[in-house]
Write a protein that holds these residues in place. Sequence first.
Motif, short mmCIF file in Angstrom:
data_model
loop_
_atom_site.label_atom_id
_atom_site.label_comp_id
_atom_site.label_asym_id
_atom_site.label_seq_id
_atom_site.Cartn_x
_atom_site.Cartn_y
_atom_site.Cartn_z
N TYR A 1 0.83 -1.20 0.00
CA TYR A 1 0.00 0.00 0.00
C TYR A 1 0.87 1.25 0.00
CZ TYR A 1 -3.24 3.55 1.83
OH TYR A 1 -3.96 4.69 2.02
N GLN A 2 1.88 1.26 0.85
CA GLN A 2 2.78 2.42 0.92
C GLN A 2 3.52 2.62 -0.40
OE1 GLN A 2 2.82 4.67 3.21
NE2 GLN A 2 1.43 3.59 4.61
N GLN B 1 2.32 1.86 -3.38
CA GLN B 1 1.36 2.47 -4.29
C GLN B 1 1.16 3.96 -3.97
OE1 GLN B 1 -0.13 1.18 -6.95
NE2 GLN B 1 0.72 -0.88 -6.68
N MET B 2 1.06 4.29 -2.69
CA MET B 2 0.85 5.67 -2.27
C MET B 2 2.02 6.57 -2.64
SD MET B 2 -2.13 6.26 -0.83
CE MET B 2 -2.69 5.30 -2.23
N SER B 3 3.21 6.00 -2.71
CA SER B 3 4.40 6.79 -3.02
C SER B 3 4.33 7.41 -4.42
CB SER B 3 5.67 5.94 -2.88
OG SER B 3 5.74 4.96 -3.91
N TRP C 1 1.50 8.69 -5.66
CA TRP C 1 0.45 9.71 -5.68
C TRP C 1 1.05 11.09 -5.44
CZ3 TRP C 1 -5.00 8.43 -3.49
CH2 TRP C 1 -5.45 7.21 -4.02
N GLU D 1 -0.28 13.64 -4.08
CA GLU D 1 -0.66 14.11 -2.74
C GLU D 1 -1.33 12.98 -1.99
OE1 GLU D 1 -2.34 18.15 -0.77
OE2 GLU D 1 -3.33 17.50 -2.60
N GLN D 2 -1.03 12.88 -0.69
CA GLN D 2 -1.59 11.83 0.14
C GLN D 2 -2.85 12.35 0.84
OE1 GLN D 2 0.12 8.74 0.61
NE2 GLN D 2 1.52 9.46 -0.97
N VAL E 1 -4.30 11.37 3.48
CA VAL E 1 -4.14 11.44 4.93
C VAL E 1 -3.49 12.76 5.35
CG1 VAL E 1 -1.89 10.27 5.05
CG2 VAL E 1 -3.46 10.14 6.99
N ASN E 2 -2.60 13.29 4.52
CA ASN E 2 -1.96 14.56 4.86
C ASN E 2 -2.93 15.73 4.77
OD1 ASN E 2 0.49 13.28 5.28
ND2 ASN E 2 1.20 13.60 3.19
N CYS F 1 -10.12 7.06 5.52
CA CYS F 1 -9.15 7.48 4.51
C CYS F 1 -8.80 6.26 3.64
CB CYS F 1 -7.91 8.07 5.16
SG CYS F 1 -6.73 8.74 3.98
N ASN G 1 -8.04 16.98 -6.28
CA ASN G 1 -6.92 16.05 -6.32
C ASN G 1 -7.11 15.02 -7.43
OD1 ASN G 1 -5.25 16.74 -3.80
ND2 ASN G 1 -7.35 16.69 -3.04
#
Length: 219
Positions: free
Chosen positions: A43-44, A46-48, A50, A52-53, A55-56, A122, A186
């Motif tokens: 998951y992390q 995949q998120m890398s 994006w 913008e995250q 959660v932030n 989220c 986004n």
Amino acid sequence: MRARLSGGHFRMLNEKLYTCSGQDAFDYFKNEPELFDVYHAGYQEQMSHWPEQPVNVIIKWLKSHNKSWTVADFGCGNAAVAKNVKNKVFSIDLVSDDPSVIACDMAHTPLEPSSVDVAIFCLSLMGTNFPSYLQEANRVLKPSGWLLIAEVRSRLDPNTGGADPDKFSEAISQLGFSLVSKDEKNKMFVLFYFRKKEKSKVAKNIEWPQLKPCLYKRR
């Protein structure tokens, strides 16, 4: 080869989470908790990619509001919200090796009724019974409490087989919420800000749209 095997494992686990109930997922990872670490590593990764995250964005929103609010983070992952705000946060997920995280089926948490000011989902409305997670959030939220939902944009795009975002919002409104705003700027996700009505009344037969699984293609 190791990365490819790890990616395959993540895709399998991701599909599992999207296509089973919350209770089934809880039981599955309870028996093999190490697989949850495999999932979150993927998951992390995949998120890398994006820009913008989500959660932030949520953390920034919380920091701009009342620090005395109590927060429930449904599907907290690595508990980033709790680690980055001063609020009291109940971090909830399927598995936990962190004593600060509550491991449970998100449809049945140990939180008291009307005990939190903000409920967060989220990218965590993954189970086939996702409406029951939102019903649980409604149970634990105080009147006028906030419900924040970040969801993958493709799941709410009717042009690609996703749900109609207006019907999604309408179903949540029938649960006893008002849509305050919707952030669609986004590229990868949509962020909804709902507020629980002071005297919320839940409709008897809510027509929940089906949220299609967010499955990753093999690269």
